[in-house]
Write an enzyme that holds these catalytic residues in place. Structure first.
Site, PDB file in Angstrom:
ATOM      1  N   ASP A  15      19.728  -3.071 -38.372  1.00  0.00           N
ATOM      2  CA  ASP A  15      19.358  -3.825 -37.168  1.00  0.00           C
ATOM      3  C   ASP A  15      18.111  -4.608 -37.538  1.00  0.00           C
ATOM      4  O   ASP A  15      17.037  -4.029 -37.698  1.00  0.00           O
ATOM      5  CB  ASP A  15      19.105  -2.839 -36.027  1.00  0.00           C
ATOM      6  CG  ASP A  15      18.653  -3.529 -34.741  1.00  0.00           C
ATOM      7  OD1 ASP A  15      18.315  -4.728 -34.793  1.00  0.00           O
ATOM      8  OD2 ASP A  15      18.631  -2.852 -33.697  1.00  0.00           O
ATOM      9  N   TYR A 232      10.518   7.644 -33.714  1.00  0.00           N
ATOM     10  CA  TYR A 232      11.619   6.810 -33.268  1.00  0.00           C
ATOM     11  C   TYR A 232      11.369   5.353 -33.615  1.00  0.00           C
ATOM     12  O   TYR A 232      10.371   4.784 -33.239  1.00  0.00           O
ATOM     13  CB  TYR A 232      11.821   6.918 -31.746  1.00  0.00           C
ATOM     14  CG  TYR A 232      12.917   5.994 -31.308  1.00  0.00           C
ATOM     15  CD1 TYR A 232      14.243   6.354 -31.504  1.00  0.00           C
ATOM     16  CD2 TYR A 232      12.636   4.745 -30.787  1.00  0.00           C
ATOM     17  CE1 TYR A 232      15.260   5.495 -31.157  1.00  0.00           C
ATOM     18  CE2 TYR A 232      13.649   3.876 -30.439  1.00  0.00           C
ATOM     19  CZ  TYR A 232      14.955   4.255 -30.625  1.00  0.00           C
ATOM     20  OH  TYR A 232      15.969   3.398 -30.298  1.00  0.00           O
ATOM     21  N   LYS A 235      18.090   3.507 -33.568  1.00  0.00           N
ATOM     22  CA  LYS A 235      19.191   4.464 -33.736  1.00  0.00           C
ATOM     23  C   LYS A 235      19.820   4.299 -35.096  1.00  0.00           C
ATOM     24  O   LYS A 235      19.688   3.273 -35.735  1.00  0.00           O
ATOM     25  CB  LYS A 235      20.261   4.203 -32.679  1.00  0.00           C
ATOM     26  CG  LYS A 235      20.115   4.985 -31.406  1.00  0.00           C
ATOM     27  CD  LYS A 235      19.760   6.417 -31.600  1.00  0.00           C
ATOM     28  CE  LYS A 235      20.914   7.290 -32.047  1.00  0.00           C
ATOM     29  NZ  LYS A 235      20.494   8.688 -32.183  1.00  0.00           N
TER      30      LYS A 235
HETATM   31  C1  F6R Z   1      18.250   0.411 -29.534  1.00  0.00           C
HETATM   32  C2  F6R Z   1      18.809   0.992 -28.314  1.00  0.00           C
HETATM   33  C3  F6R Z   1      18.257   0.651 -26.996  1.00  0.00           C
HETATM   34  C4  F6R Z   1      16.736   0.761 -26.875  1.00  0.00           C
HETATM   35  C5  F6R Z   1      16.286   0.350 -25.478  1.00  0.00           C
HETATM   36  C6  F6R Z   1      14.761   0.338 -25.306  1.00  0.00           C
HETATM   37  O1  F6R Z   1      19.249  -0.033 -30.405  1.00  0.00           O
HETATM   38  O2  F6R Z   1      19.748   1.727 -28.413  1.00  0.00           O
HETATM   39  O3  F6R Z   1      18.890   1.440 -26.008  1.00  0.00           O
HETATM   40  O4  F6R Z   1      16.309   2.049 -27.181  1.00  0.00           O
HETATM   41  O5  F6R Z   1      16.766  -0.946 -25.193  1.00  0.00           O
HETATM   42  O6  F6R Z   1      14.195  -0.489 -26.259  1.00  0.00           O
HETATM   43  P1  F6R Z   1      12.637  -0.889 -26.254  1.00  0.00           P
HETATM   44  O7  F6R Z   1      11.856   0.397 -26.250  1.00  0.00           O
HETATM   45  O8  F6R Z   1      12.474  -1.677 -27.510  1.00  0.00           O
HETATM   46  O9  F6R Z   1      12.412  -1.698 -25.000  1.00  0.00           O
HETATM   47 MG    MG Z   2      22.232  -0.730 -33.096  1.00  0.00          MG
HETATM   48 MG    MG Z   3      18.665  -1.826 -31.886  1.00  0.00          MG
END
Ligand code: F6R
Ligand code: MG
Ligand code: MG
Length: 388
Positions: A15, A232, A235
């Site tokens: 990613d 973290y 993913k």
């Molecule tokens: C990342 C994912 C998303 C993020 C979520 C919060 O691939 O699965 O669910 O965890 O959008 O992202 P932030 O903390 O960057 O706003």
């Molecule tokens: Mg992803």
């Molecule tokens: Mg992502």
């Protein structure tokens, strides 16, 4: 007669930033990665390639003659991600460069952020291969379908009626916390296999071999980014490669287990369970609650290293009911809101406020007279300590 050369298929993903949040890869980043791989193809470093995406993950599918873990191929993938990340930064895409954990590349992308699945084999006269790529889930999401493909006679008819499959398959199962793996054979050690892989956050099917001759049948990326980085940062959306037909499960047997949209971890903030929804490429974008977790399956023939295809395998009305069921399960799970088992257990969540809440409330928690402190169950303790 000279020996037939071996072909390697490498699927490497990262990613490196996406459009409108953690949603979908931007076409210009795909173009940037494609340019790097096209140059490498013209120089003969790789034989062929296909660049695509599933949700916010950029996926590089490459064929070559250098074997698994080849420095020149890993470096190439790294450079393709770097170039794509540069474009992502220019466009101001979200989380640009996220999975590239270091500036110093050292010969292998393992441990640096990207996920990797690779296998090397002598091509059969016709070599059908399926590449599975998922977003908003973890490598252990493949445990259940891979078990069904290679060990469940109620799913793969060939295990019962095809003499070439009848001896069964060997499973290499990787313990991500300990960094160790164990080989177990099906059907004779089936219950031991299930005892491990039923905990997909820890025990992951990494490779599968045909028992009769040790031929490689399947491989899964087992990188767990949050364990690598110690915090973290994204993913570990996984990829897998599976060989099909003549001595391996038939294409339809490889696909069949995905008709059940099983619950996987990784939805929204890497902290929720949801159904794995198999989709055609055009629906490989994660919208609802950042999901639900999506799976794309691309089928190729490999001929002298050339990638013929792909066939977009879930682009089929035969999967409409699976998707409908996945929607129903998504609704059902969502109605639990912040409750487990929709939300992951405390040891698995990738976003958590729990330590802070406990700290804030520590003086307000009062000992209840006569209530002993409970001992923690053994397995939970080891899972928790592995995270510390
Ligand atoms: C990342 C994912 C998303 C993020 C979520 C919060 O691939 O699965 O669910 O965890 O959008 O992202 P932030 O903390 O960057 O706003
Ligand atoms: Mg992803
Ligand atoms: Mg992502």
């Amino acid at each position: 007669m000279s020996e037939k050369p071996k072909t390697t298929i490498s699927v490497i993903k990262a990613d490196i930033g996406s459009l409108a949040g953690h949603h979908v890869v931007h076409p210009e980043t795909i173009a940037a990665a494609t340019k790097v791989l096209a140059e490498a193809k013209s120089k003969g470093i790789i034989i062929d390639f296909y660049v695509t995406n599933v949700g916010d993950d950029l996926e590089l599918i490459m064929t070559h003659r250098h074997g698994v873990d080849a420095p020149q191929v890993h470096e190439l993938a790294w450079n393709a991600f770097k170039e794509a990340a540069k474009v992502a930064k220019e466009l101001g895409l979200y989380a640009a460069g996220q999975d590239l954990l270091t500036d110093a590349f050292s010969g292998n992308v393992r441990g640096l952020g990207p996920g990797v699945a690779e296998m090397e084999f002598v091509e059969r006269p016709a070599e059908p291969v399926v590449v599975f790529m998922a977003d908003k889930t973890e490598p252990g999401a493949f445990n259940l379908p891979l078990f069904r493909i290679f060990a469940d006679p109620f799913s793969t008819a060939g295990l019962v009626i095809d003499p070439k499959l009848h001896k069964g398959f060997k499973f290499e199962i990787f313990d991500v916390f300990e960094g160790k793996s164990v080989e177990l054979a099906a059907p004779e050690e089936m219950y031991d296999i299930l005892a491990l892989i039923g905990t997909p956050s820890r025990f992951i099917i990494r490779r599968i071999y045909r028992k009769s001759d040790g031929e490689i049948a399947a491989v899964v990326s087992v990188e767990r980014l949050n364990l690598i980085a110690g915090q973290y940062i994204g993913k570990d959306d996984p990829v897998a490669i599976v060989r099909a037909q003549s001595g391996f499960p038939a294409l339809g047997e490889v696909i069949e287990p995905f008709s059940f949209p099983h619950l996987v971890a990784g939805w929204m903030r890497g902290s929720h369970h949801g159904p794995l929804m198999p989709v055609p490429q055009r629906y490989a974008k994660c919208t609802r609650f950042d999901g639900p977790p999506r799976l794309v399956g691309l089928g190729f023939q490999i001929k002298n290293g050339r990638l013929i295809g792909p066939a977009d395998l879930f682009d089929d009305v035969a999967f409409d009911e699976t998707r409908r069921m996945a929607q129903l399960i998504a609704d059902y799970m969502r109605r639990h809101g912040p409750f487990m088992p929709h939300r992951l257990g405390p040891e698995e969540m990738e976003y958590t406020t729990l330590p802070g809440v406990l700290e804030k409330l520590k003086d307000r928690f009062k000992k209840v007279a006569g209530e002993p402190k409970a001992k923690k169950p053994k397995i939970e303790t080891s899972l928790l300590s592995a995270h510390e």
